[in-house]
Design an enzyme around this catalytic site. Sequence first.
Site, short mmCIF file in Angstrom:
data_model
loop_
_atom_site.label_atom_id
_atom_site.label_comp_id
_atom_site.label_asym_id
_atom_site.label_seq_id
_atom_site.Cartn_x
_atom_site.Cartn_y
_atom_site.Cartn_z
N ASP A 1 -9.09 -4.84 -5.70
CA ASP A 1 -8.58 -3.81 -4.58
C ASP A 1 -9.44 -2.36 -5.13
O ASP A 1 -8.99 -1.87 -6.08
CB ASP A 1 -7.16 -3.91 -4.87
CG ASP A 1 -6.48 -3.00 -3.88
OD1 ASP A 1 -7.19 -2.15 -3.01
OD2 ASP A 1 -5.31 -2.95 -3.66
N SER B 1 0.89 -1.19 -0.01
CA SER B 1 0.05 0.06 0.07
C SER B 1 1.14 1.28 -0.15
O SER B 1 1.73 1.40 -1.02
CB SER B 1 -1.02 -0.18 1.27
OG SER B 1 -1.83 0.95 1.13
N HIS C 1 -7.29 -5.27 -1.18
CA HIS C 1 -6.27 -4.70 -0.65
C HIS C 1 -5.50 -5.50 0.42
O HIS C 1 -4.57 -5.12 0.80
CB HIS C 1 -6.52 -3.48 -0.07
CG HIS C 1 -5.54 -2.35 0.06
ND1 HIS C 1 -4.77 -2.00 -0.97
CD2 HIS C 1 -5.09 -2.05 1.13
CE1 HIS C 1 -3.78 -1.16 -0.66
NE2 HIS C 1 -4.15 -1.05 0.86
#
Length: 703
Positions: free
Chosen positions: A627, A544, A662
């Site tokens: 995601d 991330s 994610h």
Amino acid sequence: MTTTAVSPTALAYPNTETVPLVEDHFGIQVSDPYRWLENDVRQDQKVRDWVTAENGVTERYLATLPARDAFKARLTALFDYERFGVPAKKGGRYFYQHNSGLQNQSPLYVRDSVDGPARLLIDPNLWAKDGATALAEWLPSEDGRHLAYAVQDGGTDWRTIKVLDVGTGKETGDSVEWAKFTGLAWAKDGSGFFYSRFPKPEGAQFQALNENHEVYFHKLGTPQSADRKVFATPDHPKWNNTAEVTDDGRWLVVTSSEGTDERYQVSVIDLQSADLTPRTLIPGLDNNWQLIGNAGSNFYFLTNKDAPRQRIVAMAAGGTEPQLREIVPQDAATLQGASIVGNEIVASYLVDAKSEVRRYGVDGTPKGKLALPGIGTAAGFDGEAGDPESFFSFTSFATPTTIYRYDANTGKAIVWEQPKVAFNPADYSVEQRFYASKDGTRVPMFVVRKKGATGPAPTLLYAYGGFNASMLPAFSASRLAWVEAGGTFVLANIRGGGEYGKAWHDAGRLAHKQNVFDDFIAAGEYLKKEGLTGPDQLAIQGGSNGGLLIGAVVNQRPDLFAAALPAVGVMDMTRFDRFTAGRYWVDDYGYPSKEADFRTLWAYSPYHNVKGGRDYPAILVTTADTDDRVVPGHSFKYTAALQNAATGPKPHLIRIETRAGHGSGKPTDKIIEETADQWAFIARWTGLEVGHPPRNGEGDRAR
């Protein structure tokens, strides 16, 4: 043993179409030839074909790595241990999640007494054949009769909320759609619950911007169309609004924010009033305010107002200008969280990125520290005034999460549930070191390796560096597999996190973001200088915001690293705020639409700073098709840029997971397969020789 791989020169990357697209941003000509890869893979056949082709190249390469099967076998064994969540106590019942080992999702259980028999309430493993539908947020009603729970499908941030009758184990038929970034808060009488949602998105639900976050009340037994809107900020469509009910059931406390920085406005609603009119208690988005508890109209908050490392204050809700009364002053350590348990405040601090738990009376009188098992991370301590019972978890790099039961009357904790594992924690050493960054800043790191290990070894360096998120000691079966095979794992607590409070965070965001990259690069240089790793033995990983970190430092110092694993990264810093939750990140990154911010972003944007003519490390990018936090187009475009620049002979590949997001809710089998691929990849390029995994029964088993 030696490993072989497909010759990099034999890798035939897909022929990625380039589109001549150049835009002027404040006099800078920004080229974006792969913008078409931002399109949703579900709706664009050309993007779908590209994903299929890329995954094909990656799979063919990974299939040649012999360490892949060895890592998968050992990871499967290491993941096969019981895992327990921290219980929530309501109505004399104890609710908690428990995974028997290799279950893709952790089921939810209930006990009618603290040590009574467990009864299965929800098994999310029955929801989808591929195990990719997860149990997300959940909360029992105050009397323990009902349970509100959220369903997360395929890794998305969107939630469907349902309700279970705890006594019968059957669903009530209540269903709420389009909840996202929501808490769950039951009315004291159990008549219904408060939640937050966005309007149903128009267009692509996994890419559309999220605006107009509103708080609703759902009354049990009624359709969602009858839900009452109780709080909204139409004048501030970008604000997020989440609600919680005080323990006495009198007040609804709504916390509003615009970005990811801890800057909140706090409003209260008297739930005994007929019109539920909200009143602003703390105006402006200036400081962090976390509700700890209340005594009538007297509220306790954790805040960084006039206290960068945070303090605890009390505030009377009455009056036009509520006055703060300090309960626990700021300390040299960083106050991370606090709660009221029984007749005391339990406060969790960070001391050089390690947990320390301190006890105070509700008037702030110190009552000493809670003894912890060692260097690690303690979390939990949810409780209520008048009830001395609480639970918390403790974990460290070689210590799987253990659940403790805490008694505030005695200040003592006992083990409630402790897992049995297929390794001996005593076989591993955890060492904290400090190193100097480029500007001389002292930065801590944790070094994890086999006990007695000396000399350089293939090393995996991990960091995050953003959003005030503290990276703390925690057990990971994935990381243990790397260390067990002879590698070293290092966690660097670089700036941008919250380990040392607001100043540490501020020193790694906006115009100071380069400090994050400098800290990470300095960590790599330190590991080599100190002989912990060799010239060609350093691999790096981040996800991330940490994926952005990896992309940026590879561009800046490709010579320093042998291999890199950027996961679900923010790679295009000029367009991140145009998709889903990206607009929240301006607190850390700045606004691409503002010239000063843009020039900072442009200087390190991973996608735009891939430069040919230099040999890059081996890179395996990972992302997922669902995601909707960091849309996969970031990783798609970055990979295309890598593959089409003259960045040397090492492989630059992307692994794109299907029906995953994610990270949250990812099933165990997908985690094992992805990790085996990642570890085999970096083992190949750091020289880690992976032997046969231990057979079942070999070695010690910790009890």
